[in-house]
Motif scaffolding. Structure first.
Motif, PDB file in Angstrom:
ATOM      1  N   GLU A 116       0.820  -1.198  -0.019  1.00 62.03           N
ATOM      2  CA  GLU A 116       0.077   0.030   0.036  1.00 62.03           C
ATOM      3  C   GLU A 116       0.984   1.259   0.132  1.00 62.03           C
ATOM      4  N   ARG A 117       2.099   1.120   0.690  1.00 62.84           N
ATOM      5  CA  ARG A 117       2.959   2.512   0.679  1.00 62.84           C
ATOM      6  C   ARG A 117       3.285   2.627  -0.684  1.00 62.84           C
ATOM      7  N   GLY A 118       3.693   4.068  -1.023  1.00 56.86           N
ATOM      8  CA  GLY A 118       4.067   4.899  -2.313  1.00 56.86           C
ATOM      9  C   GLY A 118       5.050   5.805  -1.964  1.00 56.86           C
ATOM     10  N   ASP A 119       5.816   5.657  -0.912  1.00 51.54           N
ATOM     11  CA  ASP A 119       6.699   6.553  -0.815  1.00 51.54           C
ATOM     12  C   ASP A 119       8.335   5.920  -0.316  1.00 51.54           C
ATOM     13  N   PHE A 120       8.582   4.801  -0.764  1.00 56.08           N
ATOM     14  CA  PHE A 120       9.814   4.036  -0.389  1.00 56.08           C
ATOM     15  C   PHE A 120      11.018   4.972  -1.112  1.00 56.08           C
ATOM     16  N   ASP A 121      12.054   4.975  -0.455  1.00 53.94           N
ATOM     17  CA  ASP A 121      13.237   5.797  -0.906  1.00 53.94           C
ATOM     18  C   ASP A 121      13.774   4.797  -2.040  1.00 53.94           C
ATOM     19  N   ALA A 122      13.745   3.637  -1.911  1.00 49.83           N
ATOM     20  CA  ALA A 122      14.465   2.756  -2.776  1.00 49.83           C
ATOM     21  C   ALA A 122      13.808   1.471  -2.847  1.00 49.83           C
ATOM     22  N   ALA A 123      14.106   0.652  -3.902  1.00 52.89           N
ATOM     23  CA  ALA A 123      13.777  -0.927  -3.855  1.00 52.89           C
ATOM     24  C   ALA A 123      14.779  -1.513  -4.753  1.00 52.89           C
ATOM     25  N   TYR A 124      14.794  -2.800  -4.452  1.00 53.19           N
ATOM     26  CA  TYR A 124      15.553  -3.774  -5.449  1.00 53.19           C
ATOM     27  C   TYR A 124      15.167  -4.921  -5.489  1.00 53.19           C
ATOM     28  N   THR A 125      15.540  -5.895  -6.403  1.00 59.63           N
ATOM     29  CA  THR A 125      15.247  -7.160  -6.867  1.00 59.63           C
ATOM     30  C   THR A 125      16.546  -8.058  -6.934  1.00 59.63           C
ATOM     31  N   MET A 126      16.580  -9.097  -6.571  1.00 62.36           N
ATOM     32  CA  MET A 126      17.747 -10.078  -6.612  1.00 62.36           C
ATOM     33  C   MET A 126      17.481 -11.478  -6.929  1.00 62.36           C
ATOM     34  N   HIS A 127      17.429 -11.779  -8.336  1.00 62.37           N
ATOM     35  CA  HIS A 127      17.071 -12.834  -8.827  1.00 62.37           C
ATOM     36  C   HIS A 127      15.396 -13.422  -8.505  1.00 62.37           C
ATOM     37  N   VAL A 128      14.819 -12.393  -9.128  1.00 60.70           N
ATOM     38  CA  VAL A 128      13.178 -12.494  -9.072  1.00 60.70           C
ATOM     39  C   VAL A 128      12.437 -12.398 -10.134  1.00 60.70           C
ATOM     40  N   GLN A 129      12.941 -11.682 -11.204  1.00 59.25           N
ATOM     41  CA  GLN A 129      12.142 -11.357 -12.340  1.00 59.25           C
ATOM     42  C   GLN A 129      12.253 -12.759 -13.207  1.00 59.25           C
ATOM     43  N   LYS A 135       6.731  -8.824 -16.948  1.00 61.08           N
ATOM     44  CA  LYS A 135       7.692  -7.950 -16.559  1.00 61.08           C
ATOM     45  C   LYS A 135       7.346  -6.641 -16.666  1.00 61.08           C
ATOM     46  N   THR A 136       6.837  -5.883 -17.503  1.00 63.31           N
ATOM     47  CA  THR A 136       6.601  -4.563 -17.678  1.00 63.31           C
ATOM     48  C   THR A 136       5.507  -4.170 -16.333  1.00 63.31           C
ATOM     49  N   GLY A 137       4.512  -5.050 -16.248  1.00 62.34           N
ATOM     50  CA  GLY A 137       3.638  -4.603 -15.131  1.00 62.34           C
ATOM     51  C   GLY A 137       4.480  -4.955 -13.998  1.00 62.34           C
ATOM     52  N   PHE A 138       5.202  -5.822 -13.703  1.00 61.56           N
ATOM     53  CA  PHE A 138       6.208  -6.004 -12.404  1.00 61.56           C
ATOM     54  C   PHE A 138       6.808  -4.756 -12.153  1.00 61.56           C
ATOM     55  N   PHE A 139       7.483  -4.232 -13.115  1.00 68.53           N
ATOM     56  CA  PHE A 139       8.163  -3.007 -12.789  1.00 68.53           C
ATOM     57  C   PHE A 139       7.343  -1.727 -12.650  1.00 68.53           C
ATOM     58  N   HIS A 140       6.548  -1.562 -13.402  1.00 69.60           N
ATOM     59  CA  HIS A 140       5.404  -0.465 -13.162  1.00 69.60           C
ATOM     60  C   HIS A 140       4.935  -0.460 -11.608  1.00 69.60           C
ATOM     61  N   HIS A 141       4.560  -1.740 -11.158  1.00 68.52           N
ATOM     62  CA  HIS A 141       4.305  -1.679  -9.787  1.00 68.52           C
ATOM     63  C   HIS A 141       5.319  -1.304  -8.884  1.00 68.52           C
ATOM     64  N   ILE A 142       6.341  -1.905  -8.938  1.00 68.48           N
ATOM     65  CA  ILE A 142       7.536  -1.345  -8.196  1.00 68.48           C
ATOM     66  C   ILE A 142       7.627   0.284  -8.343  1.00 68.48           C
ATOM     67  N   GLY A 143       7.614   0.919  -9.484  1.00 66.71           N
ATOM     68  CA  GLY A 143       7.645   2.047  -9.513  1.00 66.71           C
ATOM     69  C   GLY A 143       6.860   2.924  -8.845  1.00 66.71           C
ATOM     70  N   GLY A 144       5.248   2.268  -8.751  1.00 63.16           N
ATOM     71  CA  GLY A 144       4.287   2.886  -8.006  1.00 63.16           C
ATOM     72  C   GLY A 144       4.429   2.982  -6.585  1.00 63.16           C
ATOM     73  N   ARG A 145       5.425   2.268  -6.051  1.00 65.60           N
ATOM     74  CA  ARG A 145       5.642   2.102  -4.560  1.00 65.60           C
ATOM     75  C   ARG A 145       6.867   3.093  -4.141  1.00 65.60           C
ATOM     76  N   LEU A 146       7.398   3.869  -5.339  1.00 68.19           N
ATOM     77  CA  LEU A 146       8.501   4.684  -4.881  1.00 68.19           C
ATOM     78  C   LEU A 146       8.191   6.323  -4.988  1.00 68.19           C
ATOM     79  N   ARG A 147       8.907   6.910  -4.288  1.00 68.73           N
ATOM     80  CA  ARG A 147       8.883   8.370  -4.265  1.00 68.73           C
ATOM     81  C   ARG A 147       9.800   8.883  -5.662  1.00 68.73           C
ATOM     82  N   PRO A 148       9.233  10.022  -6.290  1.00 72.94           N
ATOM     83  CA  PRO A 148       9.939  10.522  -7.408  1.00 72.94           C
ATOM     84  C   PRO A 148      11.584  10.811  -7.116  1.00 72.94           C
TER      85      PRO A 148
END
Length: 269
Positions: A116-129, A135-148
Motif C-alpha cells: 500500500e505504501r507509495g513513498d519508499f526511498d529505494a527498491a531492489y530485486t535479486m534473482h526475482v524477475q 515484467k512490464t507490469g512488475f516494474f510498473h508496480h515497483i515504480g508505483g511504490r517509490l517516491r520521485p
C-alpha cells in the motif's frame, strides 16, 4: 510452485547443530542469501541505492531476508520485504528476530500489487524477475511504490539467446514458472516502466568466480549449506552454474532512478 520448502528454521538448526540465535554472521551469510554472489552481491548493489538512516527500502522477493538484514546493518535504513512464499517469510521473520533487527526490518507474505505504501526511498530485486511473466507490469508496480527520484537496484539472471538452460534451476523445478528474457530486452522493459538507467553491468564472470570459490570447502564457512535446504538443491545449483559457464545464462546488475508518474503501479486491476 517452486518455493515449497517448509520448516526451514528447524532444518537450518538441525544441519548446523546450532540454535538460530547462536549462528555466526558468516554462517548466516551462506544460508540466507538465495542468489549468485551471496552477501558480496548485496555489497555490489548497495552504492546504487544511495540509502541512509531515516530512509526505507523495499525488498521485492525478499526470500530468507539476508539482503534486507545486510542492507539495514550497512546503511542504518529500514527495510520492508515482501515475498509470496509464506514459509520463506516466516523463516525471514524468525532470523530477523534472532539477529535483533525486528525493529528495523520487517516482512510480509504479499505480492507487489498488495503493497500500500507509495513513498519508499529505494527498491531492489535479486534473482526475482525470472519467475515473472509480465515484467512490464512488475516494474510498473515497483515504480508505483517509490517516491520521485527514488533508486532501484537489480541483480537479475537473463537468457543470452534462444537456448534454454537445463532444469531444475534455483528458481524453477520444471521450467513452467521460468520466464527468462535477454539483458537487451530487460533493460528497456525497466526503463519503459518509469526508470532511467544509471548503470547496467554484466556480472556473469564475477558470479562464476564466486561459484568456483564456493566449491572450495575452506573458502565458504558453511555457505554450501543453502543447496541442502532446497528440493533437489545441489542439482539446481549445478545446472545454474553450468548455464552461466557455457553462456546460456548471464547475470546483470542494474541501477536506476524512478522518473515516471507515481501512480504507474497503483493501477492494480
Amino acid at each position: 510452485m517452486t518455493y515449497t520448502e517448509t520448516g526451514l528454521i528447524t532444518t537450518i538448526e538441525q544441519r548446523t547443530g546450532t540454535q538460530m540465535a547462536a549462528l555466526t554472521q558468516s554462517q548466516l551469510d551462506g544460508i540466507d542469501q538465495f542468489h549468485a554472489g551471496g552477501a558480496a552481491a548485496v555489497d555490489r548493489i548497495l552504492p546504487g541505492l544511495k540509502l541512509a538512516p531515516g530512509m526505507t527500502a523495499l525488498d521485492v522477493g525478499s526470500g530468507l531476508g539476508g539482503p534486507a538484514r545486510q542492507i539495514a546493518r550497512s546503511t542504518g535504513c529500514a527495510v520492508v520485504g515482501v515475498d509470496t512464499a509464506r514459509s520463506y517469510v516466516d523463516a525471514a521473520t524468525a532470523m530477523t528476530q534472532a539477529a535483533g533487527l525486528a525493529g528495523q526490518v520487517s516482512f510480509s507474505c504479499a505480492d507487489i500489487t498488495e503493497v500500500e505504501r507509495g513513498d519508499f526511498d529505494a527498491a531492489y530485486t535479486m534473482h526475482v524477475q525470472m519467475n515473472i511473466a509480465d515484467k512490464t507490469g512488475f516494474f510498473h508496480h515497483i515504480g508505483g511504490r517509490l517516491r520521485p527520484g527514488a533508486r532501484l537496484a537489480t541483480f537479475e539472471v537473463c537468457q543470452s539467446g534462444r537456448d534454454k538452460p537445463e532444469v531444475p534451476l534455483p528458481w524453477s523445478l520444471d521450467g513452467d514458472d521460468s520466464f527468462l528474457t535477454t539483458p537487451a530486452d530487460l533493460r528497456p522493459t525497466i526503463e519503459g516502466s518509469g526508470f532511467e538507467t544509471i548503470e547496467w553491468v554484466d556480472e556473469t564472470a564475477w558470479a562464476l568466480e564466486w561459484f568456483h570459490e564456493l566449491a572450495v570447502p575452506s573458502s565458504a564457512d558453511g555457505a554450501a549449506m543453502l543447496p541442502t535446504l532446497l528440493t533437489n538443491g545441489p542439482r539446481r545449483m549445478a545446472n545454474f552454474t553450468r548455464a552461466l559457464a557455457d553462456g546460456t545464462l548471464t547475470v546483470h546488475r542494474g541501477a536506476f532512478t524512478f522518473v515516471g508518474p507515481r501512480d504507474h503501479g497503483r493501477q492494480d486491476a
